[in-house]
Design a protein around this motif. Sequence first.
Motif, PDB file in Angstrom:
ATOM      1  N   ASP A  77     -41.290  13.996  -9.564  1.00 28.17           N
ATOM      2  CA  ASP A  77     -40.536  14.880 -10.003  1.00 28.17           C
ATOM      3  C   ASP A  77     -40.500  15.028 -11.459  1.00 28.17           C
ATOM      4  N   VAL A  78     -40.363  13.948 -12.105  1.00 34.85           N
ATOM      5  CA  VAL A  78     -40.282  13.583 -13.738  1.00 34.85           C
ATOM      6  C   VAL A  78     -41.526  14.080 -14.260  1.00 34.85           C
ATOM      7  N   LEU A  79     -42.831  13.643 -13.692  1.00 38.18           N
ATOM      8  CA  LEU A  79     -44.253  13.843 -14.085  1.00 38.18           C
ATOM      9  C   LEU A  79     -44.537  15.234 -14.045  1.00 38.18           C
ATOM     10  N   THR A  80     -44.131  15.889 -12.779  1.00 37.94           N
ATOM     11  CA  THR A  80     -44.592  17.445 -12.953  1.00 37.94           C
ATOM     12  C   THR A  80     -43.506  18.143 -13.895  1.00 37.94           C
ATOM     13  N   GLY A 123     -36.572  11.666  -2.778  1.00 37.24           N
ATOM     14  CA  GLY A 123     -35.284  10.867  -2.868  1.00 37.24           C
ATOM     15  C   GLY A 123     -35.789   9.541  -2.832  1.00 37.24           C
ATOM     16  N   THR A 124     -37.268   9.312  -2.787  1.00 36.32           N
ATOM     17  CA  THR A 124     -37.791   7.883  -2.812  1.00 36.32           C
ATOM     18  C   THR A 124     -38.251   7.587  -4.504  1.00 36.32           C
ATOM     19  N   PRO A 125     -38.467   6.447  -4.776  1.00 38.80           N
ATOM     20  CA  PRO A 125     -38.810   6.118  -6.312  1.00 38.80           C
ATOM     21  C   PRO A 125     -40.068   6.931  -6.687  1.00 38.80           C
ATOM     22  N   GLU A 126     -41.073   7.151  -5.471  1.00 36.46           N
ATOM     23  CA  GLU A 126     -42.235   7.698  -5.895  1.00 36.46           C
ATOM     24  C   GLU A 126     -42.020   9.231  -6.024  1.00 36.46           C
ATOM     25  N   ILE A 143     -50.263  12.473 -10.552  1.00 37.72           N
ATOM     26  CA  ILE A 143     -49.408  13.567  -9.880  1.00 37.72           C
ATOM     27  C   ILE A 143     -50.039  13.683  -8.435  1.00 37.72           C
ATOM     28  N   ASN A 144     -51.590  14.014  -8.574  1.00 37.84           N
ATOM     29  CA  ASN A 144     -52.203  14.075  -7.520  1.00 37.84           C
ATOM     30  C   ASN A 144     -52.279  12.968  -6.369  1.00 37.84           C
ATOM     31  N   GLY A 145     -51.966  11.667  -6.968  1.00 38.00           N
ATOM     32  CA  GLY A 145     -51.722  10.604  -6.257  1.00 38.00           C
ATOM     33  C   GLY A 145     -50.215  10.585  -5.237  1.00 38.00           C
ATOM     34  N   LEU A 146     -49.470  11.205  -6.003  1.00 35.84           N
ATOM     35  CA  LEU A 146     -47.911  11.132  -5.583  1.00 35.84           C
ATOM     36  C   LEU A 146     -47.654  12.458  -4.863  1.00 35.84           C
ATOM     37  N   GLU A 178     -54.464  15.629 -24.676  1.00 36.32           N
ATOM     38  CA  GLU A 178     -55.237  16.231 -23.456  1.00 36.32           C
ATOM     39  C   GLU A 178     -55.322  15.036 -22.462  1.00 36.32           C
ATOM     40  N   GLN A 179     -55.772  13.837 -23.068  1.00 43.04           N
ATOM     41  CA  GLN A 179     -56.129  12.643 -22.223  1.00 43.04           C
ATOM     42  C   GLN A 179     -54.748  12.317 -21.597  1.00 43.04           C
ATOM     43  N   ASP A 180     -53.494  12.187 -22.185  1.00 42.36           N
ATOM     44  CA  ASP A 180     -52.360  11.897 -21.606  1.00 42.36           C
ATOM     45  C   ASP A 180     -52.218  13.060 -20.454  1.00 42.36           C
ATOM     46  N   TYR A 181     -52.405  14.283 -20.753  1.00 42.49           N
ATOM     47  CA  TYR A 181     -52.087  15.334 -19.764  1.00 42.49           C
ATOM     48  C   TYR A 181     -53.102  15.229 -18.506  1.00 42.49           C
ATOM     49  N   MET A 182     -54.352  14.977 -18.931  1.00 38.00           N
ATOM     50  CA  MET A 182     -55.360  14.760 -17.557  1.00 38.00           C
ATOM     51  C   MET A 182     -54.977  13.349 -16.735  1.00 38.00           C
ATOM     52  N   GLU A 183     -54.277  12.251 -17.591  1.00 40.77           N
ATOM     53  CA  GLU A 183     -53.964  11.064 -16.637  1.00 40.77           C
ATOM     54  C   GLU A 183     -52.863  11.507 -15.692  1.00 40.77           C
ATOM     55  N   THR A 184     -51.812  12.201 -16.489  1.00 41.54           N
ATOM     56  CA  THR A 184     -50.679  12.407 -15.620  1.00 41.54           C
ATOM     57  C   THR A 184     -51.060  13.431 -14.316  1.00 41.54           C
ATOM     58  N   LEU A 185     -51.807  14.345 -14.583  1.00 37.35           N
ATOM     59  CA  LEU A 185     -52.561  15.246 -13.366  1.00 37.35           C
ATOM     60  C   LEU A 185     -52.749  14.483 -12.167  1.00 37.35           C
TER      61      LEU A 185
END
Length: 117
Positions: A36-39, A28-31, A19-22, A9-16
Amino acid sequence: MDIKPIRTEQDYMETLEEINGLMTAEYGTPEGDRLDVLTTLVEAWERDHYPMEAPDPIDAIKFVMEQRGLDAKDLVPMIGRANRVYEVLNRKRPLTLNMIRRLHKDLGIPAESLLAA
């Protein structure tokens, strides 16, 4: 690109949070690629840990009708005469396989939602 699986759950929250920052990243950019991969990872996690039941078929039809500004007469080509449409919408008559096919084809309602009963 340093990406790791979501296992907790911690990994999930950190990933969210990441994602919010991205969210403003351009395609087409690295970001954008990272977003795309994180979502995709988050979608897989949510599918496994927060499964959603398919909506009730009649509720799904009514939702689409509301979203598109349709009324009962707009469903006549898919369901049959107006009285049959009202019977279906009032749960007095079940959907037939032909009705399900037409509603799926013409309105794009997922067949899984229409088959759930």
